[in-house]
Write a protein that holds these residues in place. Structure first.
Motif, PDB file in Angstrom:
ATOM      1  N   SER A   1      10.546  66.455  49.425  1.00  0.00           N
ATOM      2  CA  SER A   1      10.149  65.641  50.582  1.00  0.00           C
ATOM      3  C   SER A   1       9.534  64.306  50.171  1.00  0.00           C
ATOM      4  N   ARG A   2       9.167  64.189  48.890  1.00  0.00           N
ATOM      5  CA  ARG A   2       8.504  62.995  48.345  1.00  0.00           C
ATOM      6  C   ARG A   2       7.112  62.774  48.935  1.00  0.00           C
ATOM      7  N   LEU A   3       6.503  63.821  49.440  1.00  0.00           N
ATOM      8  CA  LEU A   3       5.155  63.729  49.989  1.00  0.00           C
ATOM      9  C   LEU A   3       4.135  64.107  48.920  1.00  0.00           C
ATOM     10  N   PRO A   4       3.032  63.354  48.823  1.00  0.00           N
ATOM     11  CA  PRO A   4       1.998  63.704  47.847  1.00  0.00           C
ATOM     12  C   PRO A   4       1.305  65.001  48.249  1.00  0.00           C
ATOM     13  N   LEU A   5       0.965  65.805  47.250  1.00  0.00           N
ATOM     14  CA  LEU A   5       0.288  67.077  47.495  1.00  0.00           C
ATOM     15  C   LEU A   5      -1.182  67.004  47.130  1.00  0.00           C
ATOM     16  N   THR A   6      -1.461  66.465  45.968  1.00  0.00           N
ATOM     17  CA  THR A   6      -2.842  66.361  45.521  1.00  0.00           C
ATOM     18  C   THR A   6      -2.954  65.291  44.458  1.00  0.00           C
ATOM     19  N   LEU A   7      -4.169  64.857  44.278  1.00  0.00           N
ATOM     20  CA  LEU A   7      -4.477  63.821  43.303  1.00  0.00           C
ATOM     21  C   LEU A   7      -5.809  64.190  42.691  1.00  0.00           C
ATOM     22  N   TRP A   8      -5.901  64.146  41.366  1.00  0.00           N
ATOM     23  CA  TRP A   8      -7.181  64.430  40.748  1.00  0.00           C
ATOM     24  C   TRP A   8      -7.406  63.532  39.539  1.00  0.00           C
ATOM     25  N   GLU A   9      -8.677  63.407  39.178  1.00  0.00           N
ATOM     26  CA  GLU A   9      -9.032  62.601  38.017  1.00  0.00           C
ATOM     27  C   GLU A   9      -8.752  63.415  36.764  1.00  0.00           C
ATOM     28  N   GLY A  10      -8.224  62.773  35.769  1.00  0.00           N
ATOM     29  CA  GLY A  10      -7.903  63.427  34.507  1.00  0.00           C
ATOM     30  C   GLY A  10      -6.426  63.752  34.428  1.00  0.00           C
ATOM     31  N   ARG A  11      -6.017  64.195  33.245  1.00  0.00           N
ATOM     32  CA  ARG A  11      -4.604  64.519  33.049  1.00  0.00           C
ATOM     33  C   ARG A  11      -4.421  65.647  32.046  1.00  0.00           C
ATOM     34  N   ASP A  12      -5.262  66.660  32.162  1.00  0.00           N
ATOM     35  CA  ASP A  12      -5.160  67.741  31.187  1.00  0.00           C
ATOM     36  C   ASP A  12      -4.236  68.853  31.666  1.00  0.00           C
ATOM     37  N   ALA A  13      -3.632  69.513  30.694  1.00  0.00           N
ATOM     38  CA  ALA A  13      -2.678  70.576  30.967  1.00  0.00           C
ATOM     39  C   ALA A  13      -3.346  71.792  31.600  1.00  0.00           C
ATOM     40  N   GLU A  14      -4.609  72.030  31.266  1.00  0.00           N
ATOM     41  CA  GLU A  14      -5.323  73.191  31.807  1.00  0.00           C
ATOM     42  C   GLU A  14      -5.440  73.106  33.332  1.00  0.00           C
ATOM     43  N   GLN A  15      -5.753  71.917  33.828  1.00  0.00           N
ATOM     44  CA  GLN A  15      -5.882  71.741  35.272  1.00  0.00           C
ATOM     45  C   GLN A  15      -4.535  71.928  35.968  1.00  0.00           C
TER      46      GLN A  15
END
Length: 92
Positions: A49-63
């Protein structure tokens, strides 16, 4: 009813309406980006759908792994520019 409303009033009332919980997408787009001065963010998008789901600070694989475990049903994860993530995090 003849009521005059400002744009700000209408927008503030619309912002109070709760959004429905997004369904877990079958195809997930994952991308990271630089905000400023070494601060990064991660964006998850429903690739269909190209709709954003979530956005968070950081870029780690664990999250990302935690998000995938909390949202079973993702069949395909399409990485953007995430060379630092192990390939296992993008497969089910």
């Amino acid at each position: 009813m003849n009521v005059t409303l400002s744009r700000c009033t209408v927008l503030s009332q619309l912002m109070r309406v709760p959004l429905p919980s997004p369904e877990t997408p079958r195809v997930l787009g994952v991308d990271d980006f630089a905000l400023y001065g070494g601060t990064y963010g991660t964006l998850l998008v429903d690739a269909t759908s190209r709709l954003p789901l979530t956005l968070w600070e950081g870029r780690d694989a664990e999250q990302l792994g935690r998000w995938l475990r909390e949202h079973p049903g993702v069949e395909v994860a399409l990485p953007g520019r995430l060379p630092h993530l192990p390939a296992g995090h993008l497969r089910r």
